[in-house]
Design a protein around this motif. Structure first.
Motif, PDB file in Angstrom:
ATOM      1  N   ASP A  29       0.811  -1.334   0.001  1.00  0.00           N
ATOM      2  CA  ASP A  29      -0.066  -0.072  -0.011  1.00  0.00           C
ATOM      3  C   ASP A  29       0.813   1.220  -0.008  1.00  0.00           C
ATOM      4  O   ASP A  29       0.564   2.337   0.557  1.00  0.00           O
ATOM      5  CB  ASP A  29      -0.922   0.039   1.173  1.00  0.00           C
ATOM      6  CG  ASP A  29      -0.249   0.022   2.365  1.00  0.00           C
ATOM      7  OD1 ASP A  29       1.178  -0.328   2.504  1.00  0.00           O
ATOM      8  OD2 ASP A  29      -0.631   0.431   3.344  1.00  0.00           O
ATOM      9  N   PRO A  36       1.418   3.753  -2.251  1.00  0.00           N
ATOM     10  CA  PRO A  36       0.785   5.105  -2.549  1.00  0.00           C
ATOM     11  C   PRO A  36      -0.158   5.575  -1.338  1.00  0.00           C
ATOM     12  O   PRO A  36      -0.111   6.838  -1.110  1.00  0.00           O
ATOM     13  CB  PRO A  36       0.099   4.758  -3.648  1.00  0.00           C
ATOM     14  CG  PRO A  36       0.862   3.437  -4.246  1.00  0.00           C
ATOM     15  CD  PRO A  36       1.193   2.686  -3.066  1.00  0.00           C
ATOM     16  N   ARG A  95       2.208   6.843   1.544  1.00  0.00           N
ATOM     17  CA  ARG A  95       2.832   8.138   1.533  1.00  0.00           C
ATOM     18  C   ARG A  95       2.377   9.211   2.339  1.00  0.00           C
ATOM     19  O   ARG A  95       3.312   9.875   2.716  1.00  0.00           O
ATOM     20  CB  ARG A  95       3.226   8.234   0.056  1.00  0.00           C
ATOM     21  CG  ARG A  95       3.922   9.579  -0.317  1.00  0.00           C
ATOM     22  CD  ARG A  95       3.922  10.045  -1.900  1.00  0.00           C
ATOM     23  NE  ARG A  95       4.501  11.096  -2.326  1.00  0.00           N
ATOM     24  CZ  ARG A  95       3.864  12.276  -2.292  1.00  0.00           C
ATOM     25  NH1 ARG A  95       2.355  12.288  -1.824  1.00  0.00           N
ATOM     26  NH2 ARG A  95       4.512  13.259  -2.327  1.00  0.00           N
ATOM     27  N   LYS A  98       8.504   9.604  -1.234  1.00  0.00           N
ATOM     28  CA  LYS A  98       8.416   9.111  -2.741  1.00  0.00           C
ATOM     29  C   LYS A  98       8.103   7.670  -2.817  1.00  0.00           C
ATOM     30  O   LYS A  98       8.577   6.765  -1.806  1.00  0.00           O
ATOM     31  CB  LYS A  98       9.919   9.391  -3.372  1.00  0.00           C
ATOM     32  CG  LYS A  98      10.212  10.664  -3.186  1.00  0.00           C
ATOM     33  CD  LYS A  98      11.846  10.879  -4.005  1.00  0.00           C
ATOM     34  CE  LYS A  98      12.269  12.363  -4.015  1.00  0.00           C
ATOM     35  NZ  LYS A  98      13.642  12.304  -4.800  1.00  0.00           N
ATOM     36  N   VAL A  99       7.347   7.523  -3.664  1.00  0.00           N
ATOM     37  CA  VAL A  99       6.962   5.912  -4.082  1.00  0.00           C
ATOM     38  C   VAL A  99       7.745   5.729  -5.431  1.00  0.00           C
ATOM     39  O   VAL A  99       7.678   6.235  -6.331  1.00  0.00           O
ATOM     40  CB  VAL A  99       5.480   5.738  -4.168  1.00  0.00           C
ATOM     41  CG1 VAL A  99       5.207   4.423  -4.537  1.00  0.00           C
ATOM     42  CG2 VAL A  99       4.879   6.005  -3.141  1.00  0.00           C
TER      43      VAL A  99
END
Length: 244
Positions: free
Chosen positions: A17, A19, A22, A90-91
């Protein structure tokens, strides 16, 4: 007396998960007054943060309450000023890009050598079975220029995605030897050791990387400083900002 606590930490652990996680982590860090970078990927987390000691340690404590991050361990150092200018979360596809999808540290770590064990091996000139030691610097060439272990192999890579090709080119040099890969904090050398073992090399990672070695063994067998990716630029083996 320096009063800004700097930490670096990473953990290979499945994250499905990223996103959604973040904004949660960014809000938490901003609320704590922290600056730095957190990288999330399906394979794990990598972070560099700085701020007031209680705030930094509180952020890590809260992160560890999530079972996925319970084993996260941070390496600490100090500075007189905040070395980061922004707070970024950041992803990415990988927390350290290698472009070699069969290497999955989140599915099983490479065997690790502690700083104490490595120093003993270097003191005696061989591992405990009498095999020759090859210290392999997995960092980029410009980082190596700041300092490295004495006599370490340096394949002059410009980015970590070049490591698999470099390993193939130098494969014959590693046969019959005990290879210990190392990097700043442990993340690159962990992937490097897994890749080498996949190709049949007796490879280990230096647990905690260079910064972990500095914490436990200081400057023994080390020459120079250690480059870090913030405004401090480099740390001495005493984990103090280098003066240039």
């Amino acid at each position: 007396m320096p009063d800004t606590l700097n930490i670096s930490a990473y953990l290979f652990t499945p994250i499905d998960d990223a996103p959604a996680l973040r904004p949660v982590l960014r809000e938490r860090a901003v609320h704590a007054g922290l600056l730095g970078t957190v990288i999330l990927a399906a394979e794990g987390i990598n972070l560099f943060l700085a701020g007031a000691p209680d705030a930094v340690r509180g952020f890590i404590d809260e992160l560890q309450r999530d079972p996925r991050f319970a084993e996260l361990r941070a390496k600490e150092s100090w500075s007189a000023q905040q070395p980061f200018q922004k707070m970024l979360v950041k992803v990415k596809r990988e927390i350290i890009r290698m472009d070699h999808p069969t290497i999955r540290p989140d599915a099983g770590r490479a065997p690790a050598v502690s700083p104490t064990t490595l120093r003993r091996w270097l003191d005696q000139g061989a591992d405990d079975e009498g095999r020759e030691i090859v210290l392999l610097d997995t960092r980029n060439a410009f980082e190596v220029a700041y300092g490295s272990f004495e006599g370490a192999a340096d394949w002059r890579i410009e980015r970590f995605t070049q490591f698999p090709d470099a390993a193939a080119a130098h494969r014959s040099e590693l046969d019959g030897k005990t290879v210990v890969s190392f990097c700043t904090g442990g993340i690159r050398c962990e992937k490097a050791a897994l890749h080498l073992r996949e190709s049949g090399v007796e490879a280990y990672q230096l647990d905690g990387g260079i910064l972990g070695y500095f914490e436990h063994e200081g400057r023994a067998h080390w020459s120079g400083e250690c480059f870090v990716f913030d405004e401090r630029e480099a740390l001495t083996p005493e984990l103090a900002p280098a003066t240039h």
